[in-house]
Design an enzyme around this catalytic site. Sequence first.
Site, PDB file in Angstrom:
ATOM      1  N   GLY A 153       0.822  -1.197   0.000  1.00 60.45           N
ATOM      2  CA  GLY A 153       0.000   0.000   0.000  1.00 60.45           C
ATOM      3  C   GLY A 153       0.852   1.240   0.000  1.00 60.45           C
ATOM      4  O   GLY A 153       2.083   1.193   0.136  1.00 60.45           O
TER       5      GLY A 153
ATOM      6  N   GLY B  83       0.235   9.069   2.403  1.00 60.91           N
ATOM      7  CA  GLY B  83       1.001  10.294   2.535  1.00 60.91           C
ATOM      8  C   GLY B  83       2.290  10.106   3.299  1.00 60.91           C
ATOM      9  O   GLY B  83       3.251  10.860   3.117  1.00 60.91           O
ATOM     10  N   PHE B  84       2.360   9.068   4.134  1.00 60.39           N
ATOM     11  CA  PHE B  84       3.553   8.806   4.937  1.00 60.39           C
ATOM     12  C   PHE B  84       4.655   8.144   4.137  1.00 60.39           C
ATOM     13  O   PHE B  84       5.824   8.206   4.482  1.00 60.39           O
ATOM     14  CB  PHE B  84       3.191   7.892   6.119  1.00 60.39           C
TER      15      PHE B  84
ATOM     16  N   LYS C 258       7.062  -0.454   6.972  1.00 62.47           N
ATOM     17  CA  LYS C 258       6.557   0.890   6.689  1.00 62.47           C
ATOM     18  C   LYS C 258       7.763   1.790   6.415  1.00 62.47           C
ATOM     19  O   LYS C 258       8.573   2.044   7.292  1.00 62.47           O
ATOM     20  CB  LYS C 258       5.757   1.393   7.893  1.00 62.47           C
TER      21      LYS C 258
ATOM     22  N   ASP D  91      -5.880   8.852  15.190  1.00 64.61           N
ATOM     23  CA  ASP D  91      -6.054   8.547  13.763  1.00 64.61           C
ATOM     24  C   ASP D  91      -6.702   7.173  13.576  1.00 64.61           C
ATOM     25  O   ASP D  91      -6.260   6.356  12.765  1.00 64.61           O
ATOM     26  CB  ASP D  91      -4.709   8.613  13.035  1.00 64.61           C
TER      27      ASP D  91
END
Length: 822
Positions: A510, A513-514, A531, A628
């Site tokens: 995926g 924005g990060f 990540k 979040d």
Amino acid sequence: MESLRILMLIIYITLFFSLPTSSTITPNHSLQYHETLVSSAGTFEAGFFDFGNSRRQYFGIWYKDISPRIIVWVANRNVPAQNSTALLKLTHQGNLVILDGSGGRVWSSNSSKIAVKPVLQLLDSGNLVVKDGESSENFLWESFDYPGDTFLAGMKLKSDFVTGPYQYLTSWRDKDDPAEGDFSYKIDTKGFPQQVTTNGTTIFYSTGPWNGYLFSGASWERMHRFLNFSLEFTDKGVSYGYETLNGSKLSITRLMLNPRGDAERFLWSNQRQSWDIVKSHPIDQCEYFATCGVNSMCNVNYLPICECLQGFTPKFQAKWDSHDWSGGCVRKTKLSCDYGDWFKEYTGIKLPETSSSWFDRSLSLKECETLCLRNCSCTAYANSDIRDGGSGCLLWFHDIVDMRIHTDRGQDIHIRLPFSERDPRRSKRYLNPKRLAGIVVGLVTFIVGLTILVRATSKRIKGMTQPKPVKKAIPWKHMMEKENNSLPIMFDFSTIDIATNHFSNTSKLGEGGFGTVHKGTLIDGQEIAVKRLSKTSRQGTDEFKNEVKLMATLQHRNLVKLLGCSIQQDEKLLIYEFMPNRSLDYFIFDTIRGKLLDWDKRLKIIDGIARGLMYLHQDSRLRIIHRDIKTSNILLDDNMIPKISDFGLARIFGVDQAEENTNRVMGTHGYMPPEYAVHGSFSTKSDVFSFGVIVIEIISGRKNRGFRDPHHHLLNLLGHAWRLWNEERPLELIDDILDDGGDLSLEILRCIHVGLLCVQQNPENRPNMSSIVLMLNGEKLLPKPSPPGFYMGKDNMADTGCSKQYEMCSVNEVSMSSFESR
């Protein structure tokens, strides 16, 4: 005439003692009133009984030859059959049902397993089981999996972290009413396993954490003479039980949780033909939970019974002097955390409660001490297992709660104290002039040598090429560097680069924005999710450090597990456990994949998210606001267990802190509550709002962002749900994929109600997460909800705090960062 009476008496006795009994039942037979099942050795009997009112029938199990009758298990404890013609029936699918005289179903075992040739049998352990075939040991259902108020030998109290449920004893309402009472006897698994008895959600008393033989507060001398206890726990669950050392009738024993909350251990005496109470909890004032408050010791052999630990003083001296110890004790001197802290050993102790503890069963006691010293929040340590001289590491953090002198055989615990609390005689040794002079000379010599070495080295490397970038260490003060699996480790960047095939597109899971998320496989075959923060990511170094620091301290089955991290120059990586089923939004917003989530799975996902948030808000060592919560941050493992992820925006709150304000509003539109989106104010109720949005999305299969009510275009999904609720048509909200018939609609309706309570405009009206968990799992009436946040209906325009120009806050799911203008 007299001979006729004798004849009638003989006939009556013959009929009474020849009442139908059996050891098994098949689907072709049923069990009626006055008929019983008897175990093969004649120890236990099962059948219908009442408490003097034949129109309120219960089906239960009792000891056959012990009088008066002792009921050890009741099937329909909460719903008695309302007539005297009830019967128990085994269906051809292997389900047990209790039917009343009119054929109405009173109770069912609701077994999910299908049998070919089901057989019901009462075992000599007191376990009523449904087997597939006469000789099969494959139990499709068993009463031991559904405990009542009695704990028998061979029974297990289980906590399955993967599938649930949690099994525990529940008291009767009173001696003539077996319905569920107020008290529960359970194994608390939030930290290191401990036994607690609760009154509702409040701990009534505790027998302490497991020590390898039994729970540390239990009586060693009495229990080990005739019982052998066992506790098995892995990352998948916990199972606790016991066996008698002598299988004969000399060792008939039971533990019963009575309606007052007392846990009583009974042992049958053949000689006296009566029950002896071997042990009862609570037996004295020190057994009640936290009698002396925090950082204190309870000792019933002294008066007063409460005393502050060394290095602590009463928080409220006047109350303490008047025997009000609830305020507990506080440190006289803060821990230095850098140098001089030491540990005082206490012996013969019932260990403190462990719901916020950390443990590693592979470490030695010396390694345990080292780990504790390296963490500023660690306040005590002990062996987690006292067998074979002791092994394993158990750490406590912050306050010490519920510690007492053991009644016969306790454990050792080491309490952390500042240097100032050392024995004065030991302190003098450290201040000895000769010793001090030696230290000074050694230190000066070291500094001179180090200076010479640095100068020589700097000359050697002056003309050399710049070395390749290397992995940087993270000098965060509160992180414990460990080499086991419970806390994150630093990975070499090259290791992760190879694991992800150089971050190729084929490994990408995926993107946001990060940065990107990639799937990887380590050399040992372990699958990971990586990540990788982009160089322009909104999650900067501070957010990155925040996420690592938080995840290092959090452990819960509904939180994603951080395995480690990596930093090399401008590369920042977070390495998580891999979730094969991706995220929640991957399923619920897709008409094909959504079919894989039936209502039962969706309800478990809702409950799992709620429990994860409850842990963050109140049960973890830190009080954390996620900020979040959204469907894409809810990951699903291979069993569809939800895991909350992405803690980059999370904030730590103080114990007494209610809310906080920020000029830097960061989060995701559609999930942010109005007070945060408009004013930058956030609290635990901010996460509650986001959770409510997710609940409505799970039920409807629709996204809050971009949704428009077909009749009122200003209404988003929350407003749509509110309109349907007020028009008494809430079931129209349900996803077409779901079956909304029968009893299912009542569960869904309750979840819609809970969701609307969570998204109310005023944060003070929203329930907290612990209340939400109870609402989702209870049957009590719920309060009436008020209009949701950002509601643009005619009756709420003035209260939304959101004008048309701010309509974007409820329809755009792009994560945002808005900054105060310069």
